[in-house]
Design an enzyme around this catalytic site. Structure first.
Site, short mmCIF file in Angstrom:
data_model
loop_
_atom_site.label_atom_id
_atom_site.label_comp_id
_atom_site.label_asym_id
_atom_site.label_seq_id
_atom_site.Cartn_x
_atom_site.Cartn_y
_atom_site.Cartn_z
CB THR A 94 -0.90 0.01 1.26
OG1 THR A 94 -1.68 -1.17 1.27
CG2 THR A 94 -1.82 1.22 1.24
CE LYS A 120 1.58 2.18 4.17
NZ LYS A 120 2.09 0.91 3.70
CE LYS A 175 -5.16 -0.63 1.42
NZ LYS A 175 -5.45 -1.82 2.13
P1 NAD Z 1 5.56 -6.20 7.20
O1 NAD Z 1 6.35 -5.09 7.78
O2 NAD Z 1 5.15 -7.32 8.08
O3 NAD Z 1 6.32 -6.82 5.92
C1 NAD Z 1 7.04 -6.09 4.96
C2 NAD Z 1 8.38 -6.79 4.81
O4 NAD Z 1 9.07 -6.27 3.66
C3 NAD Z 1 9.31 -6.56 6.00
O5 NAD Z 1 9.62 -7.82 6.58
C4 NAD Z 1 10.55 -5.89 5.39
O6 NAD Z 1 11.75 -6.35 6.01
C5 NAD Z 1 10.46 -6.36 3.94
N1 NAD Z 1 11.22 -5.54 3.00
C6 NAD Z 1 11.32 -4.19 2.92
N2 NAD Z 1 12.12 -3.83 1.88
C7 NAD Z 1 12.50 -5.00 1.27
C8 NAD Z 1 13.33 -5.31 0.14
N3 NAD Z 1 13.92 -4.35 -0.57
N4 NAD Z 1 13.50 -6.61 -0.20
C9 NAD Z 1 12.91 -7.59 0.52
N5 NAD Z 1 12.13 -7.37 1.62
C10 NAD Z 1 11.93 -6.08 1.98
O7 NAD Z 1 4.26 -5.49 6.55
P2 NAD Z 1 2.85 -6.21 6.20
O8 NAD Z 1 1.92 -6.11 7.37
O9 NAD Z 1 3.14 -7.54 5.58
O10 NAD Z 1 2.29 -5.20 5.11
C11 NAD Z 1 2.85 -5.13 3.81
C12 NAD Z 1 2.06 -4.09 3.00
O11 NAD Z 1 0.69 -4.48 2.93
C13 NAD Z 1 2.09 -2.69 3.62
O12 NAD Z 1 2.22 -1.74 2.57
C14 NAD Z 1 0.74 -2.58 4.31
O13 NAD Z 1 0.29 -1.24 4.39
C15 NAD Z 1 -0.13 -3.42 3.39
N6 NAD Z 1 -1.30 -4.04 4.05
C16 NAD Z 1 -1.17 -4.63 5.26
C17 NAD Z 1 -2.27 -5.21 5.85
C18 NAD Z 1 -2.15 -5.89 7.21
O14 NAD Z 1 -3.19 -6.20 7.81
N7 NAD Z 1 -0.94 -6.17 7.71
C19 NAD Z 1 -3.53 -5.17 5.22
C20 NAD Z 1 -3.63 -4.58 3.96
C21 NAD Z 1 -2.50 -4.01 3.38
#
Ligand code: NAD
Length: 302
Positions: free
Chosen positions: A99, A249, A174
């Site tokens: 997102t 966010k 979104k």
């Molecule tokens: P998270 O922090 O658990 O996971 C993201 C991962 O990406 C981290 O582990 C980070 O180390 C990794 N990362 C960052 N840069 C990287 C790179 N260059 N190469 C490889 N890995 C890398 O976050 P999440 O909860 O999984 O959310 C991910 C996305 O989804 C966000 O943008 C969030 O806003 C969106 N989202 C989350 C939810 C939720 O409920 N968690 C729901 C809808 C949307």
């Protein structure tokens, strides 16, 4: 079977990558955070030691990061590491499921396009439970052709896949949807607190509003008081669900879009202010329906 590099194996990315692998695709994962790589290995996913190694030879590259800055940095390369768009063979399909802002998504499309790749923005809703159960909703921006190519992969991770238009319009959908959600969750919470002050029971207000014009998801699924909807987070002390920090966010991205477009979105901006305060305190890790407790606490003594 498609060879897929899946980068970003966090709360959402790992279960999504697992569902893709379970549906028969050749998935190779990578995460910059070593503990996440270990968790992926424990979950039976194939992983590599660098993003570049995962992308080399992949037909599709999926990213699921926290921010747009991370997406752009990975596409372009940073800290001496090659950019993913330079490592991938021309024509690779880049799908970003993070997102991020509409502007950042359009920038990612531009970077991919200059390197002669295909690209989509495909943010999701449905949370970790949706990621685990492959019931996510995908909102997709990009060309018809790229959307059709990606559709079977997205359907392996989700239940609803909507093509919203060109580059960045998945993120636009979104941000608009979540702004509706934030405003309606606050409205429902205010109505319950007002009802309490007027002597109305939670159940009576629910029975009326859920069958009348006040009906909405924030009431009928995410009811902010315990009782009327036994599965809502209010029944488990506001454990998320959808955490206040994530709603904040998303409202930050809405605020950016409002400022860029000049729309008179006063309710959206007020919701951003309210959730910013909520997320700075105890609300960060609570479901966003916990805003009802702030409203109660901030109301004048009865
Ligand atoms: P998270 O922090 O658990 O996971 C993201 C991962 O990406 C981290 O582990 C980070 O180390 C990794 N990362 C960052 N840069 C990287 C790179 N260059 N190469 C490889 N890995 C890398 O976050 P999440 O909860 O999984 O959310 C991910 C996305 O989804 C966000 O943008 C969030 O806003 C969106 N989202 C989350 C939810 C939720 O409920 N968690 C729901 C809808 C949307």
């Amino acid at each position: 079977m498609t060879r897929i590099a899946f980068l970003g194996l966090g709360h959402m990315g790992l279960p999504m990558a697992k569902n893709l692998a379970a549906s028969g695709h050749d998935v190779i994962g990578f995460n910059v955070f070593p503990a996440a790589v270990d968790a992926a290995l424990d979950a039976g996913l194939a992983v590599t030691l660098s993003a570049q190694a995962a992308v080399d030879g992949a037909e599709v590259v999926i990213t699921m990061f926290q921010s747009g800055a991370q997406v752009v940095a990975a596409y372009l390369g940073s800290d001496g590491a090659d950019g993913l768009v330079d490592v991938a063979p021309p024509g690779t399909l880049f799908i970003d499921c993070s997102t991020i802002s509409v502007e950042e998504a359009q920038e990612a499309h531009r970077i991919a396009g200059i390197a002669r790749h295909r690209s989509l923005d495909a943010p999701v809703s449905g949370g970790v439970v949706g990621a685990e159960n492959a019931t996510l909703a995908f909102m997709v921006g990009g060309s018809d052709e790229d959307f059709e190519a990606a559709r079977p992969l997205l359907e392996a991770m989700g239940r609803r896949v909507v093509h919203c238009g060109g580059a960045g319009l998945g993120q636009a959908a979104k941000v608009c949807n979540n702004m509706i959600l934030a405003v309606s969750q606050i409205a429902v919470a205010e109505a319950f607190v007002l009802g309490e002050r007027l002597g109305l029971s939670h159940q009576a207000l629910f029975d009326v509003a859920s069958n009348a014009s006040g009906q909405c998801w924030a009431l009928t699924t995410n009811c902010p008081v315990p009782g009327p909807v036994p599965t809502s987070p209010a029944n488990r002390d506001y454990q998320p669900g959808f955490a206040g920090a994530l709603m904040n966010k998303d409202l930050g991205l809405a605020e950016q879009a409002i400022s860029l477009t000049g729309v008179d979105a006063r309710m959206g901006l007020l919701a951003r202010e309210i959730y910013q305060e909520f997320a700075a305190g105890a609300g960060a890790g609570q479901d966003f329906s916990g805003i009802i407790n702030t409203i109660r606490a901030d109301s004048a003594a009865a």
